[in-house]
Write a protein that holds these residues in place. Structure first.
Motif, PDB file in Angstrom:
ATOM      1  N   ALA A 224      -5.973   4.289   2.686  1.00 38.91           N
ATOM      2  CA  ALA A 224      -6.454   5.669   2.789  1.00 38.91           C
ATOM      3  C   ALA A 224      -6.233   6.412   1.477  1.00 38.91           C
ATOM      4  O   ALA A 224      -7.106   7.146   0.999  1.00 38.91           O
ATOM      5  N   PHE A 225      -5.066   6.213   0.873  1.00 42.76           N
ATOM      6  CA  PHE A 225      -4.780   6.906  -0.379  1.00 42.76           C
ATOM      7  C   PHE A 225      -5.683   6.398  -1.509  1.00 42.76           C
ATOM      8  O   PHE A 225      -6.101   7.173  -2.379  1.00 42.76           O
ATOM      9  N   ALA A 226      -5.981   5.100  -1.481  1.00 41.54           N
ATOM     10  CA  ALA A 226      -6.916   4.549  -2.478  1.00 41.54           C
ATOM     11  C   ALA A 226      -8.303   5.177  -2.303  1.00 41.54           C
ATOM     12  O   ALA A 226      -8.959   5.560  -3.285  1.00 41.54           O
ATOM     13  N   TYR A 227      -8.755   5.282  -1.048  1.00 33.56           N
ATOM     14  CA  TYR A 227     -10.040   5.939  -0.784  1.00 33.56           C
ATOM     15  C   TYR A 227     -10.014   7.385  -1.275  1.00 33.56           C
ATOM     16  O   TYR A 227     -10.991   7.889  -1.853  1.00 33.56           O
ATOM     17  N   PHE A 228      -8.898   8.059  -1.036  1.00 34.58           N
ATOM     18  CA  PHE A 228      -8.756   9.454  -1.463  1.00 34.58           C
ATOM     19  C   PHE A 228      -8.904   9.568  -2.979  1.00 34.58           C
ATOM     20  O   PHE A 228      -9.617  10.454  -3.483  1.00 34.58           O
ATOM     21  N   GLN A 229      -8.266   8.664  -3.707  1.00 37.81           N
ATOM     22  CA  GLN A 229      -8.337   8.701  -5.169  1.00 37.81           C
ATOM     23  C   GLN A 229      -9.754   8.451  -5.675  1.00 37.81           C
ATOM     24  O   GLN A 229     -10.131   8.935  -6.750  1.00 37.81           O
ATOM     25  N   LEU A 230     -10.523   7.697  -4.894  1.00 32.53           N
ATOM     26  CA  LEU A 230     -11.916   7.411  -5.270  1.00 32.53           C
ATOM     27  C   LEU A 230     -12.885   8.477  -4.765  1.00 32.53           C
ATOM     28  O   LEU A 230     -14.093   8.387  -4.988  1.00 32.53           O
ATOM     29  N   GLY A 231     -12.372   9.486  -4.049  1.00 30.47           N
ATOM     30  CA  GLY A 231     -13.224  10.536  -3.507  1.00 30.47           C
ATOM     31  C   GLY A 231     -13.986  10.106  -2.272  1.00 30.47           C
ATOM     32  O   GLY A 231     -14.936  10.786  -1.854  1.00 30.47           O
ATOM     33  N   ARG A 232     -13.561   8.996  -1.650  1.00 30.47           N
ATOM     34  CA  ARG A 232     -14.230   8.511  -0.432  1.00 30.47           C
ATOM     35  C   ARG A 232     -13.460   9.077   0.769  1.00 30.47           C
ATOM     36  O   ARG A 232     -12.741   8.378   1.477  1.00 30.47           O
ATOM     37  N   TYR A 233     -13.624  10.382   0.962  1.00 28.70           N
ATOM     38  CA  TYR A 233     -12.753  11.112   1.891  1.00 28.70           C
ATOM     39  C   TYR A 233     -12.943  10.716   3.349  1.00 28.70           C
ATOM     40  O   TYR A 233     -11.969  10.659   4.110  1.00 28.70           O
ATOM     41  N   GLN A 234     -14.186  10.447   3.779  1.00 29.16           N
ATOM     42  CA  GLN A 234     -14.399  10.098   5.171  1.00 29.16           C
ATOM     43  C   GLN A 234     -13.702   8.784   5.525  1.00 29.16           C
ATOM     44  O   GLN A 234     -13.099   8.657   6.592  1.00 29.16           O
ATOM     45  N   GLU A 235     -13.766   7.819   4.613  1.00 27.98           N
ATOM     46  CA  GLU A 235     -13.079   6.555   4.868  1.00 27.98           C
ATOM     47  C   GLU A 235     -11.563   6.754   4.892  1.00 27.98           C
ATOM     48  O   GLU A 235     -10.852   6.119   5.681  1.00 27.98           O
TER      49      GLU A 235
ATOM     50  N   GLU B 201      -0.693   1.835  -8.626  1.00 27.89           N
ATOM     51  CA  GLU B 201       0.046   2.438  -9.729  1.00 27.89           C
ATOM     52  C   GLU B 201      -0.678   2.232 -11.053  1.00 27.89           C
ATOM     53  O   GLU B 201      -0.551   3.041 -11.966  1.00 27.89           O
ATOM     54  N   LYS B 202      -1.418   1.139 -11.151  1.00 26.62           N
ATOM     55  CA  LYS B 202      -2.196   0.854 -12.361  1.00 26.62           C
ATOM     56  C   LYS B 202      -3.600   1.459 -12.290  1.00 26.62           C
ATOM     57  O   LYS B 202      -4.439   1.178 -13.141  1.00 26.62           O
ATOM     58  N   LYS B 203      -3.843   2.247 -11.220  1.00 27.94           N
ATOM     59  CA  LYS B 203      -5.128   2.916 -10.996  1.00 27.94           C
ATOM     60  C   LYS B 203      -6.289   1.940 -10.815  1.00 27.94           C
ATOM     61  O   LYS B 203      -7.439   2.254 -11.107  1.00 27.94           O
ATOM     62  N   GLN B 204      -5.973   0.746 -10.313  1.00 29.47           N
ATOM     63  CA  GLN B 204      -7.002  -0.248 -10.003  1.00 29.47           C
ATOM     64  C   GLN B 204      -7.297  -0.150  -8.498  1.00 29.47           C
ATOM     65  O   GLN B 204      -6.907  -0.996  -7.697  1.00 29.47           O
ATOM     66  N   PHE B 205      -8.001   0.930  -8.121  1.00 27.95           N
ATOM     67  CA  PHE B 205      -8.133   1.284  -6.715  1.00 27.95           C
ATOM     68  C   PHE B 205      -9.012   0.312  -5.930  1.00 27.95           C
ATOM     69  O   PHE B 205      -8.726   0.013  -4.768  1.00 27.95           O
ATOM     70  N   ILE B 206     -10.081  -0.168  -6.523  1.00 28.61           N
ATOM     71  CA  ILE B 206     -10.959  -1.113  -5.820  1.00 28.61           C
ATOM     72  C   ILE B 206     -10.195  -2.395  -5.504  1.00 28.61           C
ATOM     73  O   ILE B 206     -10.256  -2.912  -4.372  1.00 28.61           O
ATOM     74  N   GLU B 207      -9.461  -2.908  -6.496  1.00 27.59           N
ATOM     75  CA  GLU B 207      -8.674  -4.122  -6.277  1.00 27.59           C
ATOM     76  C   GLU B 207      -7.572  -3.878  -5.235  1.00 27.59           C
ATOM     77  O   GLU B 207      -7.267  -4.753  -4.422  1.00 27.59           O
ATOM     78  N   ALA B 208      -6.997  -2.667  -5.263  1.00 25.12           N
ATOM     79  CA  ALA B 208      -5.957  -2.334  -4.291  1.00 25.12           C
ATOM     80  C   ALA B 208      -6.517  -2.326  -2.869  1.00 25.12           C
ATOM     81  O   ALA B 208      -5.888  -2.836  -1.929  1.00 25.12           O
ATOM     82  N   ILE B 209      -7.717  -1.756  -2.700  1.00 25.18           N
ATOM     83  CA  ILE B 209      -8.349  -1.715  -1.371  1.00 25.18           C
ATOM     84  C   ILE B 209      -8.541  -3.124  -0.833  1.00 25.18           C
ATOM     85  O   ILE B 209      -8.325  -3.383   0.364  1.00 25.18           O
ATOM     86  N   GLU B 210      -8.903  -4.058  -1.694  1.00 26.45           N
ATOM     87  CA  GLU B 210      -9.100  -5.441  -1.264  1.00 26.45           C
ATOM     88  C   GLU B 210      -7.789  -6.040  -0.752  1.00 26.45           C
ATOM     89  O   GLU B 210      -7.775  -6.758   0.252  1.00 26.45           O
ATOM     90  N   LYS B 211      -6.683  -5.736  -1.408  1.00 25.78           N
ATOM     91  CA  LYS B 211      -5.378  -6.238  -0.955  1.00 25.78           C
ATOM     92  C   LYS B 211      -4.996  -5.611   0.391  1.00 25.78           C
ATOM     93  O   LYS B 211      -4.470  -6.293   1.275  1.00 25.78           O
ATOM     94  N   PHE B 212      -5.266  -4.322   0.545  1.00 27.15           N
ATOM     95  CA  PHE B 212      -4.976  -3.676   1.835  1.00 27.15           C
ATOM     96  C   PHE B 212      -5.854  -4.268   2.941  1.00 27.15           C
ATOM     97  O   PHE B 212      -5.404  -4.438   4.086  1.00 27.15           O
ATOM     98  N   ASN B 213      -7.107  -4.582   2.606  1.00 24.90           N
ATOM     99  CA  ASN B 213      -7.988  -5.235   3.591  1.00 24.90           C
ATOM    100  C   ASN B 213      -7.407  -6.576   4.034  1.00 24.90           C
ATOM    101  O   ASN B 213      -7.418  -6.921   5.214  1.00 24.90           O
ATOM    102  N   GLN B 214      -6.904  -7.335   3.075  1.00 21.58           N
ATOM    103  CA  GLN B 214      -6.319  -8.641   3.390  1.00 21.58           C
ATOM    104  C   GLN B 214      -5.064  -8.492   4.248  1.00 21.58           C
ATOM    105  O   GLN B 214      -4.823  -9.287   5.159  1.00 21.58           O
ATOM    106  N   ALA B 215      -4.271  -7.452   3.955  1.00 21.53           N
ATOM    107  CA  ALA B 215      -3.069  -7.205   4.755  1.00 21.53           C
ATOM    108  C   ALA B 215      -3.440  -6.864   6.193  1.00 21.53           C
ATOM    109  O   ALA B 215      -2.807  -7.353   7.147  1.00 21.53           O
TER     110      ALA B 215
END
Length: 594
Positions: free
Chosen positions: A478-489, A449-463
């Motif tokens: 997946a949605f964080a990757y989408f926002q970063l344009g990393r579509y394949q991931e 929600e704060k648009k901190q997508f890299i940090e969010a991905i790290e939390k999802f990885n930990q989960a």
């Protein structure tokens, strides 16, 4: 009267200050999204969908009055969290006042001093020195004031106030206390007249309490406890007057049994009866400990983990302590009506939430004590008045109350936002996989929600490190990757999630999002397959038609694309995108024909 008004103002002012940090809180993804932020039912005009409000179930049961209150707030204030929290705090203040009236009425009985005087040894009572026939206003006001104060500022009650969703507790308690108050008024002269409008108002408020939260089903027993404390004679009329209450309670109980009673938490399905007894004893022991020492509070209390076939030793010790405590209470206080009333008032208010019934994902929740603790507050305050207070004891008591207020003030801040809330949850449940993965996932959502997508991905990885099959973490990442344009991931994560158990709505959204990622990677054929599968399930899925048409255009399959756009216009005649694309296709055809 003026002095009493002064003390009431002081009482409410203290509670207001202690709970005021709750006004700064946001919504948190701990059921707030289910009840409020993502609940389409409350986003309609108030009273326009009463049928839907009264039949809409969350976690197996309905709370129509609670949802209706959210609906009115949403109509006027949208998703601004301040009004929701303000109304919670105002309801809590009203409940504090109602507790004051409830306890005051209990202590106004001419029998009260006799009740609080031990009578287990009648030979010790001096016939020439009987207990006074009346109680001083000072005693009445002190008892009511301090019970209401403890209720208002106790840290275990913060959850019900600082959490927007727990409007349920506040509303059901509000109506339950109104039901009790009118019952007390109707029975003020010992004999109740069935024609008394106060009696029927009491029944109405009982019904409203159940509609706010089904926990109110034990109110008829609370009324019997009030009769017992007031020494009302057991006679036909006393039982007859309770029949409507018990009929309403029975219907509420059947509703709970049908809708919730069989919905056992997946986490507890494998526990046997004796393990559930151990957990229930631990639950009660935890609540009693937090009653006196409300430190290290948490919104989630984890289940124990067996080590070599054994739970931690405390789980085997607490049942013995509770048994010893029960024997002591019976031996020492079996003729003390205040103790009997307070203990049973507490027990019946938490009974349906004991782990015997296994309907929870945690072993204990603080909010279950919101109304129940008043039975224990009553015991403590009444018996403290029999103690001769020295200056040091007064200082100690005031210091203890100040500590309670400070702890509640700080506890309100835990519900400030998702990041703070879930960090606290993970910290206090280090061994619980479910608690940790949920906390990490929701922290990731908050960072998104704060648009901190890299940090969010790290939390999802930990989960996902806690649970590799946690579908919500895949969807969030997946949605964080989408926002970063990393579509394949993103596509990989959406595919992982689809291989797991998703709700029908989540499955639809996941397929659509994967198709969109494929479309952005110009993998049009695969994207068409996803959008076509959605259209097969729902032939009115406009976004799927639009995206499929876009893919068809890029594959030069113009007739198929035009057919999709025309289908969109049949569903939404004013759709700007479809109209524009059809005009473009028409012009292209005309140029080609020339």
């Amino acid at each position: 009267m003026k002095k009493e008004l002064y003390w009431l103002i002081v009482l409410l002012a203290i509670v207001l200050v202690v709970m005021s940090p709750a006004l700064q809180n946001e919504f948190v993804n701990w059921d707030d999204e289910i009840y409020i932020t993502k609940n389409e039912v409350i986003k309609k005009t108030p009273f326009s969908n009463l049928g839907e409000i009264f039949t809409y179930k969350i976690n197996g049961f309905s709370v129509p009055l609670t949802l209706l209150s959210f609906q009115v707030e949403h109509y006027f204030f949208g998703l601004n969290p301040f009004p929701y929290h303000l109304n919670n705090l105002l309801l809590h203040l009203v409940n504090v006042f109602l507790i004051y009236l409830f306890v005051k009425h209990l202590t106004m009985s001419n029998l009260f001093l006799k009740i609080i005087t031990p009578t287990n040894d009648s030979k010790k009572t001096k016939p020439n020195n009987p207990p006074p026939a009346i109680i001083s206003h000072k005693t009445i006001n002190y008892t009511a004031f301090f019970v209401a104060l403890l209720f208002g500022i106790h840290p275990m009650n913060v959850e019900s106030v600082a959490w927007a969703t727990e409007r349920k507790d506040l509303l059901y308690t509000f109506f339950a206390l109104l039901a009790i108050y009118h019952y007390q008024q109707a029975t003020a002269q010992q004999t109740l007249r069935l024609a008394d409008k106060k009696y029927w108002l009491s029944l109405l408020f009982f019904l409203l309490s159940l509609l706010a939260k089904p926990q109110a089903i034990f109110l008829p027993i609370l009324l019997l406890l009030i009769d017992y404390l007031k020494d009302r004679k057991i006679q036909f009329l006393l039982l007859w007057e309770k029949i409507p209450y018990f009929i309403i309670s029975l219907l509420g109980g059947l509703y709970l049994l049908i809708n919730v009673g069989t919905k056992v938490s997946a986490k507890t399905q494998d526990y046997d009866f004796w393990e559930k007894i151990l957990f229930s004893c631990y639950q009660i022991g935890l609540y009693l400990t937090k009653f006196f020492f409300p430190f290290r509070l948490s919104n989630f209390y984890e289940y124990p983990i067996k080590v070599e076939g054994w739970y931690p030793i405390i789980f085997y010790i607490i049942p013995l302590i509770l048994l010893g405590l029960a024997i002591l209470l019976y031996w020492k206080f079996r003729n003390n009506k205040v103790v009997i009333f307070g203990v049973l008032f507490y027990f019946f208010n938490i009974f349906i939430f004991l782990q015997i019934f296994s309907v929870n994902t945690a072993i204990a929740y603080e909010r279950f004590n919101y109304l129940a603790y008043n039975g224990l507050f009553f015991i403590v305050v009444v018996h403290l008045q029999k103690v001769k207070f020295t200056d040091y004891l007064w200082i100690g008591t005031l210091a203890y109350l100040a500590i309670l207020g400070f702890l509640s003030f700080e506890r309100c801040k835990v519900w400030q936002n998702n990041v703070v809330f879930f960090a606290d949850m993970a910290k206090k449940n280090p061994n619980d996989i479910d608690a940790n993965k949920i906390a990490l996932k929701n922290t990731g959502d908050a960072l998104m929600e704060k648009k901190q997508f890299i940090e969010a991905i790290e939390k999802f990885n930990q989960a996902l490190g806690k649970d590799i099959k946690y579908e919500q973490a895949y969807l969030g990442r997946a949605f964080a990757y989408f926002q970063l344009g990393r579509y394949q991931e993103a596509i990989n994560d959406y595919s992982h999630a689809l291989a797991l158990e998703l709700t029908p709505q989540n499955r639809i959204e996941t397929i659509f999002n994967r198709g969109t990622c494929l479309m952005n990677l110009k993998m049009y054929e695969q994207a068409i397959n996803d959008f076509s599968s959605l259209i097969a399930v729902n032939p009115a899925n406009v976004p799927a038609y639009l995206n499929r048409a876009y893919c068809l255009l890029n594959l030069a399959r113009y007739e198929e694309a035009e057919r999709d756009y025309r289908t969109v216009l049949q569903i939404e005649p004013s759709n700007a995108m479809a109209n524009s694309q059809i005009q473009t296709l028409r012009q292209a055809k005309q140029k080609a024909s020339q």
